[in-house]
Design a protein around this motif. Structure first.
Motif, PDB file in Angstrom:
ATOM      1  N   VAL A   9       0.848  -1.189   0.000  1.00 17.29           N
ATOM      2  CA  VAL A   9       0.000   0.000   0.000  1.00 17.29           C
ATOM      3  C   VAL A   9       0.883   1.238   0.000  1.00 17.29           C
ATOM      4  O   VAL A   9       1.776   1.365   0.844  1.00 17.29           O
ATOM      5  CB  VAL A   9      -0.927   0.015   1.240  1.00 17.29           C
ATOM      6  CG1 VAL A   9      -1.807   1.255   1.246  1.00 17.29           C
ATOM      7  CG2 VAL A   9      -1.764  -1.255   1.306  1.00 17.29           C
ATOM      8  N   LEU A  29      -2.391  -0.984  12.694  1.00 23.80           N
ATOM      9  CA  LEU A  29      -2.331  -2.044  11.685  1.00 23.80           C
ATOM     10  C   LEU A  29      -1.369  -3.146  12.110  1.00 23.80           C
ATOM     11  O   LEU A  29      -1.673  -4.333  11.965  1.00 23.80           O
ATOM     12  CB  LEU A  29      -1.912  -1.462  10.328  1.00 23.80           C
ATOM     13  CG  LEU A  29      -2.930  -0.548   9.649  1.00 23.80           C
ATOM     14  CD1 LEU A  29      -2.330   0.093   8.404  1.00 23.80           C
ATOM     15  CD2 LEU A  29      -4.212  -1.301   9.309  1.00 23.80           C
ATOM     16  N   ALA A  75      -8.975  -7.743   5.604  1.00 24.23           N
ATOM     17  CA  ALA A  75      -9.810  -6.737   4.952  1.00 24.23           C
ATOM     18  C   ALA A  75     -11.166  -6.593   5.638  1.00 24.23           C
ATOM     19  O   ALA A  75     -11.705  -5.490   5.732  1.00 24.23           O
ATOM     20  CB  ALA A  75      -9.996  -7.096   3.478  1.00 24.23           C
ATOM     21  N   HIS A  80      -9.415  -2.928  11.119  1.00 26.27           N
ATOM     22  CA  HIS A  80      -8.778  -2.570   9.851  1.00 26.27           C
ATOM     23  C   HIS A  80      -9.625  -1.554   9.102  1.00 26.27           C
ATOM     24  O   HIS A  80      -9.112  -0.577   8.550  1.00 26.27           O
ATOM     25  CB  HIS A  80      -8.554  -3.815   8.983  1.00 26.27           C
ATOM     26  CG  HIS A  80      -8.162  -3.481   7.588  1.00 26.27           C
ATOM     27  ND1 HIS A  80      -9.076  -3.479   6.553  1.00 26.27           N
ATOM     28  CD2 HIS A  80      -6.984  -3.101   7.058  1.00 26.27           C
ATOM     29  CE1 HIS A  80      -8.455  -3.121   5.444  1.00 26.27           C
ATOM     30  NE2 HIS A  80      -7.183  -2.882   5.706  1.00 26.27           N
ATOM     31  N   LYS A  81     -10.928  -1.757   9.067  1.00 28.68           N
ATOM     32  CA  LYS A  81     -11.819  -0.830   8.363  1.00 28.68           C
ATOM     33  C   LYS A  81     -11.766   0.560   8.993  1.00 28.68           C
ATOM     34  O   LYS A  81     -11.742   1.570   8.281  1.00 28.68           O
ATOM     35  CB  LYS A  81     -13.240  -1.373   8.348  1.00 28.68           C
ATOM     36  CG  LYS A  81     -13.398  -2.574   7.432  1.00 28.68           C
ATOM     37  CD  LYS A  81     -14.813  -3.084   7.426  1.00 28.68           C
ATOM     38  CE  LYS A  81     -14.944  -4.270   6.499  1.00 28.68           C
ATOM     39  NZ  LYS A  81     -16.321  -4.723   6.361  1.00 28.68           N
ATOM     40  N   GLY A  84      -8.399   2.055   8.103  1.00 22.12           N
ATOM     41  CA  GLY A  84      -8.416   2.393   6.686  1.00 22.12           C
ATOM     42  C   GLY A  84      -9.150   3.697   6.427  1.00 22.12           C
ATOM     43  O   GLY A  84      -8.706   4.517   5.615  1.00 22.12           O
ATOM     44  N   LEU A  87      -6.862   6.469   7.208  1.00 20.40           N
ATOM     45  CA  LEU A  87      -5.882   6.669   6.137  1.00 20.40           C
ATOM     46  C   LEU A  87      -6.504   7.410   4.958  1.00 20.40           C
ATOM     47  O   LEU A  87      -5.884   8.307   4.387  1.00 20.40           O
ATOM     48  CB  LEU A  87      -5.304   5.338   5.655  1.00 20.40           C
ATOM     49  CG  LEU A  87      -4.228   4.711   6.522  1.00 20.40           C
ATOM     50  CD1 LEU A  87      -3.773   3.399   5.908  1.00 20.40           C
ATOM     51  CD2 LEU A  87      -3.049   5.650   6.703  1.00 20.40           C
ATOM     52  N   ALA A  95      -9.651   8.111  -1.017  1.00 19.52           N
ATOM     53  CA  ALA A  95      -9.303   6.747  -1.421  1.00 19.52           C
ATOM     54  C   ALA A  95      -8.490   6.729  -2.713  1.00 19.52           C
ATOM     55  O   ALA A  95      -7.695   5.810  -2.931  1.00 19.52           O
ATOM     56  CB  ALA A  95     -10.559   5.895  -1.570  1.00 19.52           C
ATOM     57  N   ILE A  98      -4.637   6.405  -2.490  1.00 21.12           N
ATOM     58  CA  ILE A  98      -4.078   5.158  -1.959  1.00 21.12           C
ATOM     59  C   ILE A  98      -3.931   4.170  -3.111  1.00 21.12           C
ATOM     60  O   ILE A  98      -4.890   3.888  -3.830  1.00 21.12           O
ATOM     61  CB  ILE A  98      -4.966   4.576  -0.848  1.00 21.12           C
ATOM     62  CG1 ILE A  98      -5.097   5.580   0.295  1.00 21.12           C
ATOM     63  CG2 ILE A  98      -4.405   3.242  -0.355  1.00 21.12           C
ATOM     64  CD1 ILE A  98      -6.061   5.166   1.392  1.00 21.12           C
ATOM     65  N   VAL A 100      -2.780   0.270  -4.140  1.00 23.02           N
ATOM     66  CA  VAL A 100      -2.692  -1.046  -3.511  1.00 23.02           C
ATOM     67  C   VAL A 100      -2.352  -2.106  -4.551  1.00 23.02           C
ATOM     68  O   VAL A 100      -2.898  -2.096  -5.655  1.00 23.02           O
ATOM     69  CB  VAL A 100      -4.026  -1.434  -2.822  1.00 23.02           C
ATOM     70  CG1 VAL A 100      -3.946  -2.818  -2.198  1.00 23.02           C
ATOM     71  CG2 VAL A 100      -4.420  -0.404  -1.779  1.00 23.02           C
TER      72      VAL A 100
END
Length: 106
Positions: A9, A29, A75, A80-81, A84, A87, A95, A98, A100
């Motif tokens: 990422v 994370l 995921a 994590h959500k 995310g 981020l 988004a 980012i 990936v």
């Protein structure tokens, strides 16, 4: 059954992103390794861009997972959500800031 997956990422961080906020997300994370079976490794740091191919992506991280199912568990993980979403808020264009890649290596 898939082979080991490298989840790479890269982040196009907004210029005003506080370092402490980024470090908090990275720590969160990394902590998921203890909660997600098959989450093998986590590393993060600034993009030094020695080849001058990705200067817009100032920071990145990589995780390795035992297989595709472990990546999917990561995921789907609620923590994590949440991380995310933080981020996404830190990146230029949300988004879209980012990048990936999921690389099957074995």
């Amino acid at each position: 059954m898939s082979g080991r997956i490298l989840h790479v990422v890269m982040l196009r961080l907004a210029p005003d992103t506080p370092a402490a906020n980024l470090e908090s997300v990275m720590s969160g994370l990394a902590a998921l390794q203890k909660d997600v079976p098959g989450f093998l490794e986590f590393a993060h740091g600034p993009n030094r861009d020695f080849e001058k191919k990705s200067p817009e992506y100032a920071y990145g991280f990589q995780c390795s997972f035992a297989d595709k199912d472990a990546l999917q568990s990561y995921a789907d993980n609620p923590t994590h959500k949440q991380l995310g979403a933080k981020l996404v808020a830190m990146c230029v264009d949300g988004a879209n800031g980012i990048w990936v890649a999921d690389i099957e290596v074995g």
